[in-house]
Structures are given as structure tokens and as C-alpha cells.
Design a protein around this motif. Structure first.
Motif, short mmCIF file in Angstrom:
data_model
loop_
_atom_site.label_atom_id
_atom_site.label_comp_id
_atom_site.label_asym_id
_atom_site.label_seq_id
_atom_site.Cartn_x
_atom_site.Cartn_y
_atom_site.Cartn_z
N GLN A 40 29.81 62.55 158.30
CA GLN A 40 30.11 62.69 157.44
C GLN A 40 28.97 62.24 156.45
O GLN A 40 28.80 62.83 155.58
N GLN A 41 29.53 60.63 156.12
CA GLN A 41 28.95 60.06 155.23
C GLN A 41 26.89 59.90 155.25
O GLN A 41 26.61 60.40 154.36
N GLU A 44 26.46 63.41 153.95
CA GLU A 44 26.29 62.90 152.40
C GLU A 44 25.20 62.62 151.80
O GLU A 44 24.94 62.85 150.44
N TRP A 45 24.98 61.27 151.90
CA TRP A 45 24.18 60.14 151.65
C TRP A 45 22.88 60.32 151.73
O TRP A 45 21.99 61.14 150.72
N GLY A 47 21.36 64.24 152.59
CA GLY A 47 21.18 65.43 152.41
C GLY A 47 20.93 66.37 153.91
O GLY A 47 20.48 67.31 153.71
N TYR A 50 24.66 68.03 159.36
CA TYR A 50 25.32 67.96 160.30
C TYR A 50 24.57 67.87 161.83
O TYR A 50 25.70 66.72 162.97
#
Length: 153
Positions: A40-41, A44-45, A47, A50
């Protein structure tokens, strides 16, 4: 794909939005949550999606490091720590446990009939580099770095 032992390696200075440290219970559930959080991180960090190859590599490497911390580096009632850091070209995963005397062994080839013991082989195969540090008498950290953009050959 090289194993390094960098005792005393200093972490680069990063902005707080690009690093995170959390503790997890030394259980299978803790390892699963650590893997999910890492992906997840990462997404998010960076771009990146998943389901990108680097995100899958982060999931696999985090799962192996967390699993090893629980199986080989855990004392009853002790948690393990997961640290995630974005470096210029890599995503660094650090798992700290409470057994500094149990350092990861050199990664020998495993016989085909073995049913376990391939975790560090997987880390070696997927991480750009990995290693371990024991900074004090109470903990050790096993870390791996995953390249943010796969090399084109």
C-alpha cells in the motif's frame, strides 16, 4: 542480487512522507499485515499500481523478511519492526527482530526435495541487494532494496 553486510550503514536523510516505521505482532497475522502495508505504501509513494512488477516484488520480499523474523528471530511476546524508505532509485524494506545472535546464513543452493528454507533465495533473486545489520545487543535488521524501475535489457 548481491548480499551485503553493511554494519553501521547510515540511512539517508529523507522527508517524513517517504519513510515509515511500525511494529507488528510476531505472528502470521502480523506478517500478513506488514506485507499489505508495504505494498500500500509503495503504491502511494511511487505512484506505481498495486499489480506492477515492482509492487509484487515488494510484497514477496516483505513477506519473506517478516516470515523469517517471526520464525527465526522472534522471542515470545516480542514484536518485529517494519521500516519502509524511498531512496532515489530503490524502495528499502527493513525488518528488525529481537534475535541478533541468529544472523541470516549465507544462501546456499537448496536441494530440490527440501520443503522449506528457500526464503532468502527468493529475497536474493528478487531484491536488487540485501543484507543485515546488528547495531546493538538486542536487535538485528535484515533489509532489502527493490529497484523502483526495472532495468530494460
Amino acid at each position: 542480487m548481491t548480499h551485503y553486510q553493511l554494519t553501521g550503514e547510515a540511512r539517508p536523510a529523507l522527508t517524513p512522507a517517504r519513510q515509515m516505521t511500525l511494529r507488528f505482532s510476531g505472528t502470521r497475522r502480523g506478517a500478513r499485515l506488514a506485507r499489505q502495508l508495504a505494498v500500500q505504501q509503495f503504491a502511494e509513494w511511487t505512484g506505481l499500481p498495486y499489480d506492477s512488477d515492482p509492487a509484487r516484488t515488494v510484497a514477496l520480499v516483505t513477506a519473506e523478511l517478516a516470515s523469517n523474523a517471526i520464525r527465526h528471530g522472534s522471542l515470545p511476546g516480542r514484536d518485529f519492526r517494519l521500516a519502509l524508505l524511498v531512496l532515489p532509485d530503490h524502495f528499502r524494506i527493513e525488518v528488525t527482530d529481537t534475535r541478533p545472535e541468529r544472523l541470516p546464513p549465507p544462501v546456499p543452493p537448496q536441494p530440490a526435495d527440501e520443503t522449506s528454507g528457500r526464503g532468502l533465495l527468493i529475497v536474493q533473486a528478487y531484491a536488487d541487494r540485501w543484507g543485515h545489520t546488528a547495531r546493538d545487543a538486542y536487535t538485528k535488521t535484515v533489509w532489502a532494496e527493490v529497484r523502483l524501475c526495472p532495468t530494460v535489457s
